[in-house]
Design a protein around this motif. Structure first.
Motif, mmCIF file in Angstrom:
data_model
loop_
_atom_site.group_PDB
_atom_site.id
_atom_site.type_symbol
_atom_site.label_atom_id
_atom_site.label_comp_id
_atom_site.label_asym_id
_atom_site.label_seq_id
_atom_site.Cartn_x
_atom_site.Cartn_y
_atom_site.Cartn_z
ATOM 1 N N ARG A 117 -15.594 -1.471 -23.877
ATOM 2 C CA ARG A 117 -16.262 -1.270 -25.116
ATOM 3 C C ARG A 117 -14.819 -0.844 -25.970
ATOM 4 N NH1 ARG A 117 -19.768 1.061 -21.244
ATOM 5 N NH2 ARG A 117 -21.837 0.699 -21.780
ATOM 6 N N ALA A 118 -14.761 -1.119 -27.146
ATOM 7 C CA ALA A 118 -13.735 -1.051 -28.012
ATOM 8 C C ALA A 118 -14.118 -0.769 -29.469
ATOM 9 C CB ALA A 118 -12.975 -2.450 -28.299
ATOM 10 N N PHE A 119 -13.146 0.050 -30.105
ATOM 11 C CA PHE A 119 -13.424 0.308 -31.616
ATOM 12 C C PHE A 119 -12.023 0.006 -32.051
ATOM 13 C CE2 PHE A 119 -11.834 4.488 -30.367
ATOM 14 C CZ PHE A 119 -10.663 4.661 -31.214
ATOM 15 N N ILE A 120 -12.253 -0.519 -33.240
ATOM 16 C CA ILE A 120 -11.074 -0.839 -34.324
ATOM 17 C C ILE A 120 -11.139 -0.138 -35.500
ATOM 18 C CG2 ILE A 120 -9.841 -2.533 -35.586
ATOM 19 C CD1 ILE A 120 -10.907 -4.752 -33.616
ATOM 20 N N VAL A 121 -10.130 0.562 -35.853
ATOM 21 C CA VAL A 121 -10.016 1.498 -37.108
ATOM 22 C C VAL A 121 -8.798 0.835 -37.791
ATOM 23 C CG1 VAL A 121 -9.840 3.565 -38.395
ATOM 24 C CG2 VAL A 121 -10.905 3.292 -36.329
ATOM 25 N N ALA A 122 -9.209 0.602 -39.189
ATOM 26 C CA ALA A 122 -8.041 -0.414 -39.900
ATOM 27 C C ALA A 122 -8.096 0.424 -41.425
ATOM 28 C CB ALA A 122 -8.235 -1.889 -40.165
ATOM 29 N N GLU A 123 -6.813 0.380 -41.811
ATOM 30 C CA GLU A 123 -6.704 0.846 -43.368
ATOM 31 C C GLU A 123 -6.827 -0.571 -44.145
ATOM 32 O OE1 GLU A 123 -3.574 4.319 -44.021
ATOM 33 O OE2 GLU A 123 -2.818 2.752 -42.688
ATOM 34 N N PRO A 124 -7.659 -0.742 -45.105
ATOM 35 C CA PRO A 124 -7.812 -2.045 -45.847
ATOM 36 C C PRO A 124 -6.519 -2.741 -46.103
ATOM 37 C CG PRO A 124 -9.343 -0.325 -46.908
ATOM 38 C CD PRO A 124 -8.389 0.385 -46.042
ATOM 39 N N ASN A 125 -5.527 -2.166 -46.356
ATOM 40 C CA ASN A 125 -4.310 -2.872 -46.620
ATOM 41 C C ASN A 125 -3.013 -2.084 -45.779
ATOM 42 O OD1 ASN A 125 -5.165 -4.856 -48.762
ATOM 43 N ND2 ASN A 125 -5.638 -2.746 -49.803
ATOM 44 N N GLY A 126 -3.319 -1.560 -44.808
ATOM 45 C CA GLY A 126 -2.330 -0.850 -43.907
ATOM 46 C C GLY A 126 -2.387 -1.071 -42.524
ATOM 47 N N ASN A 127 -2.253 -0.192 -41.541
ATOM 48 C CA ASN A 127 -2.319 -0.390 -40.279
ATOM 49 C C ASN A 127 -3.604 -0.369 -39.527
ATOM 50 O OD1 ASN A 127 0.559 -0.089 -40.131
ATOM 51 N ND2 ASN A 127 0.349 2.127 -40.243
ATOM 52 N N TRP A 128 -3.679 -1.125 -38.210
ATOM 53 C CA TRP A 128 -4.731 -1.071 -37.572
ATOM 54 C C TRP A 128 -4.527 -0.660 -36.178
ATOM 55 C CZ3 TRP A 128 -8.527 -5.691 -38.293
ATOM 56 C CH2 TRP A 128 -8.320 -6.126 -39.682
ATOM 57 N N VAL A 129 -5.584 0.124 -35.596
ATOM 58 C CA VAL A 129 -5.326 0.636 -34.324
ATOM 59 C C VAL A 129 -6.562 0.048 -33.448
ATOM 60 C CG1 VAL A 129 -3.932 2.289 -34.717
ATOM 61 C CG2 VAL A 129 -6.348 2.840 -34.715
ATOM 62 N N VAL A 130 -6.513 -0.353 -32.116
ATOM 63 C CA VAL A 130 -7.749 -0.357 -31.303
ATOM 64 C C VAL A 130 -7.505 0.556 -30.069
ATOM 65 C CG1 VAL A 130 -8.613 -2.435 -29.908
ATOM 66 C CG2 VAL A 130 -7.243 -2.921 -32.021
ATOM 67 N N PHE A 131 -8.763 0.783 -29.907
ATOM 68 C CA PHE A 131 -8.730 1.611 -28.306
ATOM 69 C C PHE A 131 -9.916 0.656 -27.608
ATOM 70 C CE2 PHE A 131 -10.432 4.715 -25.320
ATOM 71 C CZ PHE A 131 -9.514 5.208 -24.893
ATOM 72 N N VAL A 132 -9.648 0.818 -26.161
ATOM 73 C CA VAL A 132 -10.493 -0.157 -25.303
ATOM 74 C C VAL A 132 -11.005 1.030 -23.914
ATOM 75 C CG1 VAL A 132 -10.972 -2.249 -23.947
ATOM 76 C CG2 VAL A 132 -9.696 -2.401 -26.020
ATOM 77 N N ASN A 133 -12.112 1.053 -23.876
ATOM 78 C CA ASN A 133 -12.527 1.806 -22.734
ATOM 79 C C ASN A 133 -13.051 0.738 -21.731
ATOM 80 O OD1 ASN A 133 -13.033 4.434 -21.412
ATOM 81 N ND2 ASN A 133 -15.112 3.903 -21.604
ATOM 82 N N LEU A 134 -12.635 0.862 -20.371
ATOM 83 C CA LEU A 134 -13.122 0.104 -19.217
ATOM 84 C C LEU A 134 -13.817 0.705 -18.367
ATOM 85 C CD1 LEU A 134 -9.818 -1.923 -18.637
ATOM 86 C CD2 LEU A 134 -11.445 -2.238 -20.170
ATOM 87 N N ASP A 135 -15.018 0.189 -17.913
ATOM 88 C CA ASP A 135 -15.792 0.550 -16.981
ATOM 89 C C ASP A 135 -14.853 0.260 -15.684
ATOM 90 O OD1 ASP A 135 -17.526 1.967 -18.423
ATOM 91 O OD2 ASP A 135 -19.272 0.296 -17.949
ATOM 92 N N ALA A 136 -13.781 0.539 -15.376
ATOM 93 C CA ALA A 136 -12.968 0.152 -14.221
ATOM 94 C C ALA A 136 -12.238 1.492 -13.806
ATOM 95 C CB ALA A 136 -11.943 -0.817 -14.638
ATOM 96 N N CYS A 137 -11.605 1.330 -12.692
ATOM 97 C CA CYS A 137 -10.809 2.779 -12.074
ATOM 98 C C CYS A 137 -9.859 3.049 -13.061
ATOM 99 C CB CYS A 137 -10.183 2.374 -10.915
ATOM 100 S SG CYS A 137 -9.685 3.721 -9.916
ATOM 101 N N MET A 138 -9.008 2.133 -13.657
ATOM 102 C CA MET A 138 -7.743 2.446 -14.477
ATOM 103 C C MET A 138 -7.396 1.177 -15.228
ATOM 104 S SD MET A 138 -4.790 2.692 -11.621
ATOM 105 C CE MET A 138 -5.900 4.137 -10.558
ATOM 106 N N ALA A 139 -6.438 1.439 -16.288
ATOM 107 C CA ALA A 139 -6.050 0.312 -16.938
ATOM 108 C C ALA A 139 -4.847 -0.318 -16.099
ATOM 109 C CB ALA A 139 -5.532 0.899 -18.308
ATOM 110 N N SER A 140 -4.563 -1.603 -16.498
ATOM 111 C CA SER A 140 -3.391 -2.476 -15.846
ATOM 112 C C SER A 140 -2.490 -2.722 -16.798
ATOM 113 C CB SER A 140 -3.892 -3.199 -14.903
ATOM 114 O OG SER A 140 -2.929 -4.334 -14.351
ATOM 115 N N GLN A 141 -1.040 -2.540 -16.692
ATOM 116 C CA GLN A 141 -0.099 -3.283 -17.494
ATOM 117 C C GLN A 141 0.021 -4.621 -17.589
ATOM 118 O OE1 GLN A 141 1.249 -1.232 -19.316
ATOM 119 N NE2 GLN A 141 2.642 -2.686 -20.669
ATOM 120 N N ILE A 142 -0.418 -5.424 -16.537
ATOM 121 C CA ILE A 142 -0.405 -6.648 -16.437
ATOM 122 C C ILE A 142 -1.717 -7.230 -17.208
ATOM 123 C CG2 ILE A 142 -1.523 -7.168 -14.151
ATOM 124 C CD1 ILE A 142 0.172 -9.345 -13.718
#
Length: 549
Positions: free
Chosen positions: A79-104
């Motif tokens: 599941r992910a959410f994106i929050v963006a300024e109309p003419n500025g920065n964007w950020v994304v956060f993703v939550n996984l139904d998994a044990c942990m995230a993985s750099q690869i």
């Protein structure tokens, strides 16, 4: 024997220096031009399946070679959410139904996003975190210690997670519309207990007096509100392990947090949102009511809406439209174009917080386990903790999930503090094996250095959520000659490493083991997302929120 997350990697001596790095990153955020208030956001949420192979794959979390998937309890999602300024920065956060995230996994996701969106999404503004379920397929991380029980890398596990993350971000991107974000927080007292209370008592009394409980009880929730459609989702953070399902479970499951997310999404989809103003629980039935926190449209709504719809995701067709089957089954009464409600229950600083709230007992006698070492007659493998639905672990999963869900509904409906301000992000890689730390105590000051990661003998004892095998014990500070001999067949720790890790005896010198490739990470990413007054700090083992500086 549980795989280490960030808080299990034996880098406690680096904590002071980490705080310096975090403070440095926060100061960079403060110096950036994001202090304005009343800014309008573009908000988008998405969700996609990441269930993976449901048979003949070792599960990630308990390090139990015998825990092989043989079916599905319920499916996993990103599941992910994106929050963006109309003419500025964007950020994304993703939550996984998994044990942990993985750099690869993140590297491959960013490659795909770059091919589709150019430089809009990068490793710096995309954060990915896992809920720490111990009932998902393993084999998707790049270090030996995390994939040894799955007998190596599992491409099916890896591919489905990468694909699901990409698709949920695409969906969130396609759903971008003018919206607002509200924040609320409150206490949940029956969602977790300290599974190592004797270890906690070793903290100085002056420090323990600062806190009412020996675990963190705070839940923080973000409520996302579309200017036209009203509420479209929520993300909340609360610390408790995904170990309601035991080390003998063989069914893929999102555990208590995955269950809570399903409860919240189903609750929202099944109700007539907008007619009432609160949630009441009577006889385990949710009366379908709703918050009145639906802001009026901004003056520049049409301009923002036009801008939001201009962000397309070629190639391929948009994934935000639901199929006719989905509409018939779950969404018969909603308008076709309205985005589906997305609710994520994210992992926070779970550390030693267990969802098995009844405590730890010996399976042979039924008596409580030894308080200091979590053993039964000297054997750690007989000591198991019990969830509230004991002996039914599926019921325990439901109960702990429902407790989090109910608290989230309360916070959701009462959320009235709107987040205002700019969007920004910071990202850094920190070598945790080469940090200098200043230790001060009553006028005495000493500079020490961290060292490469190593697993102690106590690690092999596991926890009361999932005890290890053989004769290992929690709290072991001496080691065992036989297991030291076995260790030396793999890698004999250097004197420098042994002295640095003392008083912990080294069982596996993972930080210095490089064959056939690295066994454990040394350089770890630290990521900070800022949305107005909200700070999201993401590290490999979870996420920490600060509602304000």
């Amino acid at each position: 024997m549980e795989f280490p997350s960030f808080d299990h990697l034996n880098v406690w001596r680096a904590c002071a220096n980490v705080r310096v790095w975090i403070l440095f990153l926060l100061l960079l955020l403060l110096k950036s031009d994001i202090a304005c208030s009343g800014s309008d956001y573009l908000v988008g949420l998405g969700s996609y399946d990441i269930t993976g192979p449901a048979a003949d794959v070792n599960m990630m979390g308990y390090a139990n070679t015998g825990q092989i998937a043989s079916g599905i309890h319920f499916r996993l999602r990103a599941r992910a959410f994106i929050v963006a300024e109309p003419n500025g920065n964007w950020v994304v956060f993703v939550n996984l139904d998994a044990c942990m995230a993985s750099q690869i996994v993140k590297i491959k996701v960013i490659e795909r996003l770059k091919a589709r969106y150019g430089d809009l999404y990068t490793e710096e503004n995309v954060a990915i975190s896992g809920i720490h379920t111990h009932a998902g397929p393993g084999g998707y991380l790049q270090y030996v210690v995390y994939i040894v029980t799955s007998l190596g890398f599992v491409h099916q596990s890896f591919d489905v997670i990468v694909n699901g993350i990409e698709k949920c971000i695409i969906q969130a991107h396609e759903n971008l519309r003018p919206g607002s974000i509200f924040i609320n927080k409150g206490e949940l007292l029956d969602g977790g207990v300290n599974r190592s209370p004797s270890a906690y008592l070793n903290n100085p009394a002056t420090e323990r007096r600062k806190y009412k409980y020996n675990v963190d009880t705070e839940m923080t929730l973000l409520k996302f509100v579309d200017d036209e459609w009203g509420p479209v989702g929520s993300f909340n953070w609360f610390p408790t392990h995904g170990t309601s399902m035991s080390r003998t479970n063989s069914l893929i499951s999102g555990d208590n947090k995955g269950a809570a997310a399903r409860f919240m999404e189903d609750w929202f989809e099944q109700k007539d949102y907008g007619k009432t103003d609160s949630v009441v629980f009577e006889d385990d039935v949710l009366l379908r009511r709703i918050s009145n926190i639906i802001p009026s449209r901004h003056d520049n709504h049409h301009e923002l809406l036009e801008l939001a719809t201009s962000f397309q995701s070629p190639p391929g067709r948009p994934v935000s439209k639901t199929s006719s089957v989905a509409k018939r089954v779950r969404s018969a009464h909603r308008k076709v174009d309205k985005p589906r409600f997305v609710s994520a229950f994210c992992q926070s600083n779970c550390g030693d917080v267990s969802p098995n709230v009844l405590g730890a007992f010996c399976i042979d006698t039924g008596l409580p386990c030894d308080f200091n070492h979590s053993t039964c007659g000297g054997k750690n493998e007989l000591c198991y903790s019990r969830g509230p639905g004991y002996p039914d672990e599926f019921e325990s999963t439901r109960i702990i999930g429902e407790r989090q869900f109910r608290k989230a509904v309360d916070l959701f409906n009462a959320a009235d503090e709107e987040i205002e301000g700019g969007v920004d992000f910071r990202h850094a890689y920190i070598d945790f094996s080469q940090l200098e730390v200043t230790i001060s105590d009553q006028g005495y000051s000493e500079v020490v250095k961290t060292c490469p990661a190593a697993m102690g003998f106590a690690f092999a004892a596991g926890t009361t959520d999932g005890p290890g095998a053989f004769d290992f014990q929690q709290g072991d500070d001496k080691g065992n000659p036989f297991w030291k001999l076995v260790r030396d067949m793999l890698k004999t720790p250097s004197k420098e490493q042994t002295d640095c890790q003392r008083p912990k005896p080294i069982l596996l010198d993972t930080g210095e083991m490089k064959k056939p490739y690295d066994w454990a990470p040394s350089i770890l990413p630290i990521q900070i997302l800022r949305i107005g007054q909200l700070i999201i700090l993401s590290v490999p083992g979870g996420t920490i929120l600060s509602p304000s500086l």
